[in-house]
Scaffold this motif. Sequence first.
Motif: not given
Length: 388
Positions: A24-26, A81-83, A164-167, A172-174
């Motif tokens: 989802x981040x991508x 965050x490619x890794x 702001x990216x809702x996804x 809770x992206x970390x």
Amino acid sequence: MPVITCIDDLKRLHKRRAPKMFYDYAESGSWTEQTFRENTSDFDQIRLRQRVAVDMSNRTTRSKMIGQDVSMPVALAPVGLTGMQCADGEIKAARAAEKFGVPFTLSTMSICSIEDVREQTKAPFWFQLYVMRDEDFVDNIIARAKNAGCSALVITLDLQILGQRHKDLKNGLTAPPKLTPSTLLDLSTKWRWGLGMLGTKRRTFRNIVGHAKSVENMNSLHSWTAGQFDPQLDWDKVAKLKEKWGGKIILKGILDAEDAKKAVEVGADAIIVSNHGGRQIDGCLSSIKMLPSIVAAVGGQIEIHLDSGIRSGQDVLKALAMGATGTYIGRAFIYGLGAMGEAGVTKALDVIRTELDTTMALCGRRDVTTLGKDILLIPKDFEGDWQA
């Protein structure tokens, strides 16, 4: 092994094999994601002119980007965050790019550090800088990029304030992911990804942890990054960064002809027509729609590259024919990385080069450096008819 014929095939595999929060981040944009969608759909408005009875032998996709020989005018864009898409992702992507003969750009917000990538590759890569409030950190990371032999500094100009990216908020992206019940359920189905992560020590932002003041762990990293993007970044600061670097400078995030002129004035070697893949401002025009006005304003004075929305070799061809001298793929190579690791990045590049080469030939051209608008059919209202 599934048969891969296009970038969408890699995208489907990526979705199955990577944790949801990182897929989802991508695969997301800011706010309503209008710009994110139009970055790709606007390429579809441009049509190609088929030409026949032309000698199509001895074709070449070889070109140059900022004086560097490339097997095709396509670089791997910096992606944070490619890794986390695949263990040691930046290293794998850089290796694939090196073998293919195209530039790789490492993000400030990478999981593998500058030093990690340098140790595992031979060819010089490009480094992308986010300008932070912490000047000591910025000076230090520029020095580290110099020491690693990076051949260009890519300064991102459109992330002074984070869109702001809702996804990302909902997931809770970390990095690494927090082990909540929903995350654990998702990870239980991503065994291939999990085994890779168990086999690496690179699981957090290694360009930052241990290098920025008071950043020694994930908690301190989150508090540091939350307030670090520099809202006061202006053209004077860009000029000072250029002086500090002392080498090739590429300015990323140009989406207006007036800003393109400023980039020429400041002495940049190239600009990237980009809206951050639709991840910052939402509601602006796509990169491909803004390209013609920027080419008209500064074409011939500076190299003009383009990113945001490229998913095929046809897209690359259209951008080049409209005046770009180079292009970047971000999501397209991330799909490959998340699907199949280094081999997937190589496959993404191979798909794009095959599409570029074949389409170029069917448009009656043999050399990618000779493409022009005469091979395109562009709607009369493509750029829009806007009030002054």
